[in-house]
Design a protein around this motif. Structure first.
Motif, PDB file in Angstrom:
ATOM      1  N   ARG A 204      -8.895  -3.035   2.241  1.00  0.00           N
ATOM      2  CA  ARG A 204      -9.144  -2.778   3.678  1.00  0.00           C
ATOM      3  C   ARG A 204      -8.644  -3.946   4.532  1.00  0.00           C
ATOM      4  O   ARG A 204      -8.041  -3.744   5.589  1.00  0.00           O
ATOM      5  N   ASP A 205      -8.930  -5.186   4.076  1.00  0.00           N
ATOM      6  CA  ASP A 205      -8.496  -6.364   4.834  1.00  0.00           C
ATOM      7  C   ASP A 205      -6.977  -6.388   4.971  1.00  0.00           C
ATOM      8  O   ASP A 205      -6.452  -6.698   6.048  1.00  0.00           O
ATOM      9  N   ASN A 206      -6.276  -6.066   3.889  1.00  0.00           N
ATOM     10  CA  ASN A 206      -4.814  -6.039   3.952  1.00  0.00           C
ATOM     11  C   ASN A 206      -4.327  -4.984   4.945  1.00  0.00           C
ATOM     12  O   ASN A 206      -3.388  -5.229   5.716  1.00  0.00           O
ATOM     13  N   ALA A 207      -4.946  -3.815   4.924  1.00  0.00           N
ATOM     14  CA  ALA A 207      -4.557  -2.754   5.865  1.00  0.00           C
ATOM     15  C   ALA A 207      -4.768  -3.216   7.306  1.00  0.00           C
ATOM     16  O   ALA A 207      -3.915  -2.977   8.178  1.00  0.00           O
ATOM     17  N   THR A 208      -5.873  -3.905   7.554  1.00  0.00           N
ATOM     18  CA  THR A 208      -6.162  -4.416   8.899  1.00  0.00           C
ATOM     19  C   THR A 208      -5.151  -5.471   9.309  1.00  0.00           C
ATOM     20  O   THR A 208      -4.630  -5.457  10.437  1.00  0.00           O
ATOM     21  N   GLU A 209      -4.853  -6.402   8.396  1.00  0.00           N
ATOM     22  CA  GLU A 209      -3.882  -7.453   8.709  1.00  0.00           C
ATOM     23  C   GLU A 209      -2.503  -6.861   8.988  1.00  0.00           C
ATOM     24  O   GLU A 209      -1.816  -7.298   9.913  1.00  0.00           O
ATOM     25  N   ARG A 210      -2.106  -5.886   8.201  1.00  0.00           N
ATOM     26  CA  ARG A 210      -0.805  -5.244   8.435  1.00  0.00           C
ATOM     27  C   ARG A 210      -0.799  -4.521   9.780  1.00  0.00           C
ATOM     28  O   ARG A 210       0.186  -4.581  10.518  1.00  0.00           O
ATOM     29  N   ALA A 211      -1.896  -3.831  10.094  1.00  0.00           N
ATOM     30  CA  ALA A 211      -1.983  -3.132  11.380  1.00  0.00           C
ATOM     31  C   ALA A 211      -1.900  -4.122  12.547  1.00  0.00           C
ATOM     32  O   ALA A 211      -1.369  -3.789  13.614  1.00  0.00           O
ATOM     33  N   ASN A 212      -2.403  -5.340  12.322  1.00  0.00           N
ATOM     34  CA  ASN A 212      -2.343  -6.380  13.352  1.00  0.00           C
ATOM     35  C   ASN A 212      -1.044  -7.178  13.309  1.00  0.00           C
ATOM     36  O   ASN A 212      -0.908  -8.191  13.986  1.00  0.00           O
TER      37      ASN A 212
ATOM     38  N   GLN B  38       0.809  -1.215   0.000  1.00  0.00           N
ATOM     39  CA  GLN B  38       0.000   0.000   0.000  1.00  0.00           C
ATOM     40  C   GLN B  38       0.847   1.273   0.000  1.00  0.00           C
ATOM     41  O   GLN B  38       0.498   2.275   0.624  1.00  0.00           O
TER      42      GLN B  38
END
Length: 198
Positions: A137-145, A96
């Motif tokens: 969005r899912d990728n952003a969430t996974e990266r944040a986690n 991203q």
């Protein structure tokens, strides 16, 4: 000289003179379920006639093209002519560093350089254009986690060859594996402001 050899030489010359920089085939190893694959050496894609390149790092995990199985009967599958471009797109969606729109247009450019047929090019691009918001969005969430998707060299091969990616990823988390930092706004993003091969 046979006509096949002559045609090959003509196509090779046209490719060199035209500056074609088709994405190379990735060197990959499958996980146990053959749904996800790990890149075992960096994949470098030089965009068009530029010197700018997108480098998908060694250890990146991809599923090639995320095409629903219901569309496979139409000739679209995860492993079509567009699959090299799809690996690059997977990486762009994960890192991203570019905007989502730039990433989608860079996919389109890579498909053009991969000689993807017009129907497949249109279908794949429309699929990510219309359906990519959720995966982005899912990728952003996974990266944040802090879920990893770029494996360090010592983890390129699961300890169990039957292991699927989700189980191996859970193991990597327990090992403290995290992704390296990703460059934000790399120079190649600007080519995604257009859908034309530069």
């Amino acid at each position: 000289m046979s006509s096949a050899k002559g045609l090959f030489k003509l196509l090779a010359a046209a490719s060199i003179l035209g500056g074609c920089q088709a994405p190379p085939a990735p060197t990959v190893r499958p996980f146990g379920d053959n749904k996800f694959w790990v890149i075992v050496e960096p994949l470098e894609y030089v965009i068009g006639k530029t010197s700018d390149r997108i480098v998908v790092p060694q250890g990146f995990v991809t599923d090639f093209a995320s095409i629903p199985q219901s569309l496979w009967s139409l000739g679209l599958s995860p492993h079509g002519q567009y699959s090299r471009a799809a690996v690059i797109h997977d990486y762009l969606y994960w890192a991203q560093g570019c905007t989502r729109e730039q990433s989608d247009r860079l996919l389109l450019i890579a498909m053009k350089e991969s000689n993807v047929g017009k129907f497949d090019e249109f279908a794949v691009y429309q699929g990510v254009n219309l359906g990519g918001a959720g995966p982005w969005r899912d990728n952003a969430t996974e990266r944040a986690n802090k879920l990893p998707r770029v494996l360090p060299e010592k983890y390129l091969r699961p300890y169990d060859p039957n292991m699927a990616w989700p189980a191996y990823r859970a193991y990597l988390v327990t090992e403290g594996v995290v992704d390296p930092p990703f460059e934000q706004g790399p120079p190649y993003c600007r080519y995604g402001d257009s859908s034309q091969v530069p």
